[in-house]
Design an enzyme around this catalytic site. Structure first.
Site, PDB file in Angstrom:
ATOM      1  N   ASN A   9       0.982  -0.911   0.177  1.00  8.31           N
ATOM      2  CA  ASN A   9       0.037   0.401   0.262  1.00  8.31           C
ATOM      3  C   ASN A   9       0.817   1.506  -0.034  1.00  8.31           C
ATOM      4  O   ASN A   9       1.713   1.716   1.028  1.00  8.31           O
ATOM      5  CB  ASN A   9      -1.144  -0.353   1.344  1.00  8.31           C
ATOM      6  N   ARG A  94      -2.559  -1.876  -3.502  1.00 12.82           N
ATOM      7  CA  ARG A  94      -3.423  -0.745  -2.976  1.00 12.82           C
ATOM      8  C   ARG A  94      -3.625   0.077  -4.645  1.00 12.82           C
ATOM      9  O   ARG A  94      -2.212   0.756  -5.094  1.00 12.82           O
ATOM     10  CB  ARG A  94      -3.374  -0.503  -2.525  1.00 12.82           C
ATOM     11  N   HIS A 182     -11.842   3.957  -0.529  1.00 11.14           N
ATOM     12  CA  HIS A 182     -11.960   3.278   0.601  1.00 11.14           C
ATOM     13  C   HIS A 182     -12.316   1.548   0.957  1.00 11.14           C
ATOM     14  O   HIS A 182     -12.467   1.562   1.933  1.00 11.14           O
ATOM     15  CB  HIS A 182     -12.511   3.775   1.918  1.00 11.14           C
ATOM     16  N   LEU A 210     -11.935   6.305   9.518  1.00 10.73           N
ATOM     17  CA  LEU A 210     -11.405   8.017   9.741  1.00 10.73           C
ATOM     18  C   LEU A 210     -10.632   8.034  10.160  1.00 10.73           C
ATOM     19  O   LEU A 210      -9.969   6.977  11.196  1.00 10.73           O
ATOM     20  CB  LEU A 210     -12.473   8.506  11.521  1.00 10.73           C
ATOM     21  N   ARG A 242      -7.678  17.632   3.170  1.00 15.41           N
ATOM     22  CA  ARG A 242      -8.616  17.435   2.788  1.00 15.41           C
ATOM     23  C   ARG A 242      -9.377  17.653   3.310  1.00 15.41           C
ATOM     24  O   ARG A 242     -10.614  18.119   3.787  1.00 15.41           O
ATOM     25  CB  ARG A 242      -8.966  16.404   2.029  1.00 15.41           C
ATOM     26  N   ARG A 286      -4.426  14.484  17.159  1.00 15.63           N
ATOM     27  CA  ARG A 286      -3.608  14.212  18.345  1.00 15.63           C
ATOM     28  C   ARG A 286      -3.165  15.039  18.816  1.00 15.63           C
ATOM     29  O   ARG A 286      -3.359  16.022  19.752  1.00 15.63           O
ATOM     30  CB  ARG A 286      -2.668  11.986  18.569  1.00 15.63           C
ATOM     31  N   GLY A 331     -10.353   6.271  14.084  1.00 16.19           N
ATOM     32  CA  GLY A 331     -12.604   5.877  14.361  1.00 16.19           C
ATOM     33  C   GLY A 331     -12.025   4.537  15.383  1.00 16.19           C
ATOM     34  O   GLY A 331     -12.580   3.872  16.340  1.00 16.19           O
ATOM     35  N   GLU A 380      -6.111  -3.510   5.311  1.00 21.18           N
ATOM     36  CA  GLU A 380      -6.122  -3.264   4.212  1.00 21.18           C
ATOM     37  C   GLU A 380      -5.402  -3.700   3.414  1.00 21.18           C
ATOM     38  O   GLU A 380      -5.213  -4.701   2.704  1.00 21.18           O
ATOM     39  CB  GLU A 380      -6.680  -1.609   3.588  1.00 21.18           C
TER      40      GLU A 380
HETATM   41  P1  ADP Z   1      -3.800   6.806   7.010  1.00 22.89           P
HETATM   42  O1  ADP Z   1      -4.912   7.240   5.933  1.00 22.89           O
HETATM   43  O2  ADP Z   1      -2.912   7.600   6.523  1.00 22.89           O
HETATM   44  O3  ADP Z   1      -3.840   5.323   7.108  1.00 22.89           O
HETATM   45  P2  ADP Z   1      -4.530   6.426   9.847  1.00 22.89           P
HETATM   46  O4  ADP Z   1      -5.654   5.760  10.047  1.00 22.89           O
HETATM   47  O5  ADP Z   1      -3.551   6.047  10.329  1.00 22.89           O
HETATM   48  O6  ADP Z   1      -4.517   7.272   8.800  1.00 22.89           O
HETATM   49  O7  ADP Z   1      -5.142   8.005  10.351  1.00 22.89           O
HETATM   50  C1  ADP Z   1      -4.425   8.959  10.924  1.00 22.89           C
HETATM   51  C2  ADP Z   1      -5.066   9.505  12.356  1.00 22.89           C
HETATM   52  O8  ADP Z   1      -5.413   8.717  12.712  1.00 22.89           O
HETATM   53  C3  ADP Z   1      -4.318  10.627  12.458  1.00 22.89           C
HETATM   54  O9  ADP Z   1      -5.242  12.185  12.871  1.00 22.89           O
HETATM   55  C4  ADP Z   1      -4.005  10.349  13.841  1.00 22.89           C
HETATM   56  O10 ADP Z   1      -4.381  11.221  15.086  1.00 22.89           O
HETATM   57  C5  ADP Z   1      -4.983   9.432  14.510  1.00 22.89           C
HETATM   58  N1  ADP Z   1      -4.495   8.586  15.400  1.00 22.89           N
HETATM   59  C6  ADP Z   1      -3.882   7.338  14.799  1.00 22.89           C
HETATM   60  N2  ADP Z   1      -3.547   6.829  16.310  1.00 22.89           N
HETATM   61  C7  ADP Z   1      -3.696   7.390  17.099  1.00 22.89           C
HETATM   62  C8  ADP Z   1      -4.108   6.970  18.235  1.00 22.89           C
HETATM   63  N3  ADP Z   1      -3.414   6.285  19.160  1.00 22.89           N
HETATM   64  N4  ADP Z   1      -4.730   8.382  19.080  1.00 22.89           N
HETATM   65  C9  ADP Z   1      -5.526   8.839  18.435  1.00 22.89           C
HETATM   66  N5  ADP Z   1      -5.924   9.299  17.343  1.00 22.89           N
HETATM   67  C10 ADP Z   1      -4.645   8.270  16.878  1.00 22.89           C
END
Ligand code: ADP
Length: 394
Positions: A9, A94, A182, A210, A242, A286, A331, A380
């Protein structure tokens, strides 16, 4: 087991990967998974074996010049060692956009690459990097078949009113439709629900993917019936960088009256907007929670309000809702965002169990909630492996 698969990916600065051993029936067993991060700056390759132990942790502090191909070469050399006697017999990728052409995974050949190249302009943040990884692997392992697994595929077959823009028919007929994205994540969640909660998958489910990218999918009977992303992965929810849904007239205004070039608008909407643009601070949820600034708070509230609004809207595509499922980085991990979204949806009959929510438990709805609320981690890379096995008949 003598055979193995690699799932890739690939993004602009990172590549997520999974290694799987195949049993005689072609079922993939996870052997390791990880990420190459910092491509273009200081690359870092890290993976964990199936028992959770660190299988590799390698940094190239002076590796700014290393290309995706260089790093995939390092990955494959390590992977072959890690897999021992298991020979890599397939590589799954992907690929974000399959356009109107591809409704299911496809084996890579030159003609396929030409069609996928043509779709790059529809997913500029992702598609070029997905295709660069395929080209790199073609050079590194020319004899191993590769498969493109599409984020758009899961959303095929939706009703006309969920795919059509209110444009003259000719535009629709030449492929300007709402595709949805997605899909690998949603397909994995649908599969997980079918396995662990069959009574729910048969019903009306909204899944919220999310993460940095964010979208929602309304599913009935494990199939997509509606989704928030459209022709491109720019539409729908507020995302890390975005903007999500935007008045098309605003785009015209930027170009016609503020003198912005189309390229500048593309950069604005894909890379400088969303949580980053509103907070002026970060695209990372975060970091926004950690800030006490007003702009960060507004970014979080906008993210939550738009997600809740779109979840409610998707209920109209299914005639109601039986379950809400959260997945991806935010999420799966962010109990505050989940509670803020659910609070706004209380009128639909969603009630959270605060302790279960704080613990990221699988079921986080209270006993008296009319709607089930769940956290289901997505995978994924596993979905890519399953698609690759099916496509190659392994
Ligand atoms: P991508 O679309 O790049 O795969 P991710 O699914 O890893 O993204 O999501 C990234 C988002 O998830 C960021 O906004 C990050 O702050 C949030 N995130 C990732 N891990 C945590 C965590 N342990 N607690 C809170 N938010 C998290």
């Amino acid at each position: 087991m003598t055979r193995a698969l690699v799932s890739l990916n690939a993004g602009s600065s990172s590549i997520k990967f999974g290694l799987y051993r195949l049993d005689d029936a072609g079922h993939p067993h996870h052997a390791a998974g990880g990420k190459i991060e910092g491509i273009g700056t200081a690359p870092h390759l890290a993976a964990r074996a199936d028992d959770g132990s660190l299988a590799i942790d390698r940094r190239w502090d002076d590796g700014a010049a290393m290309t995706h191909e260089d790093l995939l070469g390092e990955l494959i050399t390590w992977a072959q060692g890690h897999l021992g006697d298991n020979r890599i017999v397939g590589i799954g990728h992907r690929v974000v956009h399959g356009g109107a052409d591809y409704a299911s995974p496809v084996r890579i050949e030159d003609a396929v690459m030409d069609r996928l190249d043509a779709l790059s302009e529809l997913a500029p943040l992702h598609q070029p990097h997905n295709l660069a990884a395929i080209r790199a692997m073609t050079k590194l392992m020319p004899d191993v078949p590769q498969v493109a697994c599409f984020d758009t595929a899961f959303h095929r077959g939706r009703a006309d009113e969920t795919t059509r823009f209110a444009l003259p028919r000719a535009f629709h007929d030449r492929g300007l439709v709402r595709y949805g994205f997605h899909g690998l994540s949603y397909a994995f969640i649908a599969r997980e629900l079918a396995r662990t909660a069959p009574e729910l998958v048969a019903g009306r489910v909204v899944v919220g993917h999310l993460g940095n990218g964010a979208s929602l999918c309304a599913m009935r009977g494990g199939k997509s019936v509606d989704t928030t992303m459209g022709f491109t992965a720019l539409d729908g929810l507020v995302m890390g960088t975005r903007c999500g849904t935007l008045d098309a007239g605003l785009v015209l205004h930027l170009i016609m009256h503020e003198g912005m070039s189309a390229e500048a608008v593309e950069t604005l909407l894909y890379q400088q907007s969303g949580l980053l643009g509103v907070s002026g601070l970060s695209s990372d949820m975060r970091a926004l929670h950690a800030s006490d600034g007003e702009a960060a708070r507004q970014a979080v509230t906008l993210f939550v309000a738009r997600a809740a609004r779109e979840i409610a809207a998707l209920c109209t595509s299914m005639g109601g809702i039986d379950a809400l499922v959260f997945t991806a980085g935010i999420g799966e991990n962010d109990s505050l965002i989940r509670s803020l979204i659910c609070e706004r949806l209380g009128f639909l009959g969603l009630t959270l169990d605060p302790a279960a929510n704080a613990a990221n438990a699988r079921t986080i709805s209270a006993g008296d909630s009319r709607i089930a609320i769940m956290v289901v981690p997505t995978d994924e890379e596993r979905m890519i492996a399953l698609d690759t096995v099916a496509c190659l008949g392994l």
